[in-house]
Design an enzyme around this catalytic site. Sequence first.
Site, PDB file in Angstrom:
ATOM      1  CG  HIS A   1      -3.361   7.222  10.624  1.00  0.00           C
ATOM      2  ND1 HIS A   1      -1.506   7.870  10.711  1.00  0.00           N
ATOM      3  CD2 HIS A   1      -3.192   6.038  10.532  1.00  0.00           C
ATOM      4  CE1 HIS A   1      -1.398   6.694  10.117  1.00  0.00           C
ATOM      5  NE2 HIS A   1      -1.679   6.060   9.795  1.00  0.00           N
TER       6      HIS A   1
ATOM      7  CG  HIS B   1      -2.031   4.341   6.500  1.00  0.00           C
ATOM      8  ND1 HIS B   1      -1.892   4.238   7.862  1.00  0.00           N
ATOM      9  CD2 HIS B   1      -1.609   2.681   6.166  1.00  0.00           C
ATOM     10  CE1 HIS B   1      -1.875   2.353   7.511  1.00  0.00           C
ATOM     11  NE2 HIS B   1      -2.102   2.061   7.118  1.00  0.00           N
TER      12      HIS B   1
ATOM     13  CB  CYS C   1      -0.357  10.186   9.552  1.00  0.00           C
ATOM     14  SG  CYS C   1      -1.039  10.913  10.496  1.00  0.00           S
TER      15      CYS C   1
END
Length: 240
Positions: free
Chosen positions: A30, A42, A155
């Site tokens: 991530h 994010h 992401c």
Amino acid sequence: MGVLTNKIEREDLKPGDHIYSYRLAYTYSHHGIYVDEGNVIHFTQGEGQETGTGTVLDRFIGSSLPQRRPLDDPCPICDDQSKGDGVISSCIDCFLSGGDLYLYEYDVTRKLFLAKPRGGTCTLASSESPEKVIHRAFYFLWKGFGVYDVIKNNCEDFALCCKTGLRVIPTVGQSGQASSFQAAASAGGVILTATVSMARSSILGVAGLAASCGTYCVKRYINDIGVRRDVENVVLEEET
């Protein structure tokens, strides 16, 4: 930074850094942009908003979601902003969700890029100034970054766009990490064939394994945002 790991300590972070942390036993990472004072911007997806791919990637779709804290025990630092979806700002602890911290590398040489054993860790593209990176991150925090899609808009795409101002054309391309998964799956078929061949002939087996590694590296390379041509410069509304 080395070939095998990009792990970094928190005290070495700088505003505008592209950071990431692994999920699901290191199967997926991530990504986000470190802003300052322990804050990270994010791109995540909300529960029930998954976009299926019909491939093995579906099992990794939920990995962008930070671990959920109990409703009666919110994060004392960011009030558990990670319960949201889309582009969010949270503390680094909520971003990491108990994982280690890694730094994404930019402007790497082709030799180093190809030597990396997995995708989603570096790019040949150059990063813009920290001020521009942070400005884009906050802009997307306010305006959004579209609908989360594990293949075409995830992401890593968000962090790459903040750092470079480039974005893969959604109807054509896909993110570097997703491309690496598909490249590995494609190479895996060659590896299986090579393993069978190795049982019959060591020369054929070694040649097959070499071919599978070459296939994986080439697919990773041609899908890097610093190389591919199906990208566009992102112009923020305030810049028009």
